[in-house]
Design an enzyme around this catalytic site. Sequence first.
Site, mmCIF file in Angstrom:
data_model
loop_
_atom_site.group_PDB
_atom_site.id
_atom_site.type_symbol
_atom_site.label_atom_id
_atom_site.label_comp_id
_atom_site.label_asym_id
_atom_site.label_seq_id
_atom_site.Cartn_x
_atom_site.Cartn_y
_atom_site.Cartn_z
ATOM 1 N N HIS A 187 -23.813 71.232 47.009
ATOM 2 C CA HIS A 187 -22.693 70.297 46.974
ATOM 3 C C HIS A 187 -22.708 69.433 45.722
ATOM 4 O O HIS A 187 -21.657 68.991 45.271
ATOM 5 C CB HIS A 187 -22.719 69.390 48.208
ATOM 6 C CG HIS A 187 -22.227 70.061 49.436
ATOM 7 N ND1 HIS A 187 -23.054 70.798 50.253
ATOM 8 C CD2 HIS A 187 -20.994 70.144 49.987
ATOM 9 C CE1 HIS A 187 -22.341 71.286 51.254
ATOM 10 N NE2 HIS A 187 -21.093 70.917 51.117
ATOM 11 N N GLY A 188 -23.852 69.162 45.186
ATOM 12 C CA GLY A 188 -23.875 68.318 43.999
ATOM 13 C C GLY A 188 -25.276 68.140 43.469
ATOM 14 O O GLY A 188 -26.252 68.247 44.205
#
Lengths: 441, 483
Positions: free
Chosen positions: B338-339
Amino acid sequence: MSGMEFGDRTEGGTIRDERARQALREVGDTAVSRPAAWAMVGWFLATIVVVPAIDVVRGELASPWGVLAGAVRVAGEADGFFATNRELQRGIDAFEDEVREGSWVRERLVPPVQAWTLRWLRLANERVHPGRGGWLHFRADVDHVVGPGFLDPRVLEARRAGGEAWEAPPSPDPLPAILGLRDQLAERGISLLAMPTPVKPAIQPETLSGRYRPGGPPLRNPSFDEWVKRLEAAGVPVFDSAPLLAGRAAVEPQYLATDTHWTPEAVDAVAKELAGHLEAAYGAVLGPADPLAFYRRPATAESRGDIAEMLRLPAGAGPPAQSVELQTVLDGRGDPWRPDPAARVLLLGDSFTNIYSDDDLRWGTGAGLAEQLAFHLGRPVDRVAVNAGGPRATREALARRLAAGDDRLAAKTVVVWQFATRELSHGDWARVALPRREPPG
Amino acid sequence: MVFSSHLFVYLFLPLALAVYALLPRRGKHLGLTLLSYLFYGWANPAFVLLMLTSTAIDYVCGLTLAGAWRGPWSEPLEPLEPGGPRSRAQRWAVAVSVVGNLSFLGFFKYFNFAVDNMDTFAAAIGLPGLETSLRVTLPLGISFYTFQSMSYSIDVYRGRAVALRSFVDFACYVSLFPQLVAGPILRFSEVADQLRERHHSLEKMARGAAFFSLGMAKKVLLANPCGRVADLAFDAGSLVTADAWLGLGAYSFQIYFDFSAYSDMAIGLGLLLGFAFPKNFDSPYRADSITDFWRRWHISLSTWLRDYLYIPLGGNRRGPARTYFNLALVMLLGGLWHGASWNFVIWGGIHGGLLAVERARGREGVFAGLPRPLRVAGTFALVTLAWVFFRAESLPRAIGYLGSLFGASAGHPAAGLVGATLWQPWAMLAVSVAALVVWAAPQTWDWTRRLPAWRVATCGGLLWLSLAALATQEFNPFIYFIF
């Protein structure tokens, strides 16, 4: 295309995935009559086609060719690929804004929808917080006061990374810019006085929240005290008008109800205290004061306020205009006050300096901070002030004048740099190089 | 370009639908591909080249896996035998595809993170940092399309799908604009047959328009106002406890409606173009355990991770300890997907840990034994608390926010102002309606299965209402757009 079969072995793949099978089965099971299906599809297509069609008929639909114009211009430059890409991004962004802002749907819908949401839901737009009793607040002001410390390294890093991809990254740290100006002024033998101007929610938080009472201590961004400490340690004195304004706020409002700026009475009070500060610190070199150099004449001004304008409400639906009493400053000959390039004091400022002076702000003229400062100081004052563009624009305006041969720093003893405190959290504090003074001869 | 934008709704979408409808059958995929590249390049034209390169690598790998270079080009390709022997060239081809995609993802998504961590570590032990001024810009949607592209080679290698000879068809699959930048992640095996042949009908288009209308309404009327509340709370330097809880609850609704709205719109657009994409959300906040939550949330990612990571790692076939390890690892990597930040790793770790605990309890949730409403409420509370790490900009901010939630924050004098901006009628309305829709409203899939006139009118009304709101809103982020 014909109906699809669930082939197990077809070129291009096989459908053995249960989720895909389920999706196809689902879609095949939609129960809708033909008239209802036509209505749904027709409604949808008409909705997305009518708006651009009307924009085309009105001649308001932006041309996409402008996107390419900038890119073509820089394609041959040294870093052609990246420069072209940046220009394309810039063009795309401008085109998208133009399409949206120029559309009739936005033009027609924004005022009534905004009026409705404000009235029934207390929902303003991205730039405005509705306060109590008809007060309005500029969101950037509130964000500055309640936000994280503007000197927090993570905050600075996030702001550096937050600029547009096609522009140079912003400079979020206010210290290097202020110290840079101090150094450039020092080369000319001029002192710098920093004058952060508090924003409305810092002084009158009770107009936004019932948890506060008028006249309480000013609210500060968590980094403010540290910032003042660092500046003073670096030899830049800070004139902080917040305690004065907070004290006065116990008696009467110091800010306009539907505008970002301070009242004429607040401007006058701050100018008086600033004059006293300058007198104490630099009186000996400013020369003798002439109490009769300026006098004042009462006037009135009336306006809706810049925050009310930001709401884009229908005509007549916004908050009522506010009326203020001004004290316009005139010189001994009865002429309106004018900035004097030969003055020993230069006021650099933003719209807090220009309000009640610059007609563009629609709150009257001749009664701004520079005018009141000259009146209380009993001496001429020079002024370079820019309404928008943050702390960078003012210095750039000064630099442009110097470059054009209009030496507004000649004969100066002190430069007072006024800026709204919100700029500490939101402004671009890039260093601005002032042209060097040509040696005599 | 985001779906909920003036440009997309009033310019790109009419253009795309018109081009698609007018092109002859053989040209539709080329038209879709070019439109999709325009859609993708709108944010940063240079990244079109990156997607094209990634596509070309996987296309060549696919042909190599299928042995397409050997026979005549006109001959149909055959699927590989599932579980059968693979040649050295085939093993190399799948390795090149996987390593190539992961390298793209690793460089563009994690370079800055790696450099920052190395610098921090070097500083901690008194060594100079890397002192690189290079900062890599994250290409939109790279996490989605690399996973999607990689699934093609793996599916062909495993014999689950047949390679495509047509580069245009493959490029169309990778770049298909409805799901390009924020999913759902389409596996090749899910759409392969639809790429070859698909059916267009009025009913399908009507359902697509209904899906898109409901998705737009969820995004503009629910996700955006909830996001505004969440931003006011998370951007504040200091919060009082009640404000912190309101902000977190609003974020929990924002991320759900933002992402599920995008999925609805993507599914709707797919239907308008004749594609049927699988369901990506199944009322996740009605889950009564974390295990159940992950069956319902971002299904295309969780099943991708299950099939391409968890099961190859051994899944639950190598004993309890290895199962817990696999669960934790998959969720940690899922978090990192996701990041590039420790916050996402922690978020993944929390979910991985909770999944492992539930697995150890025989797939019983931590609230097992309680009545179902309490199990759902407890699961929602756990998921929501974990969102703090997902939303906060940094680890110290996340810890500070958790402190505010439990009254341990120092409390800045200005904190009281935040509440004045939060507890407003619009915010209460948005959060209340969001809660109602989450726990009481039917899913888009179910509700659009039957479309009598009144539902058509409801969809049309919601479309107009949301477009009216969109025309007047300035605030319009899309959370998963940046992943």
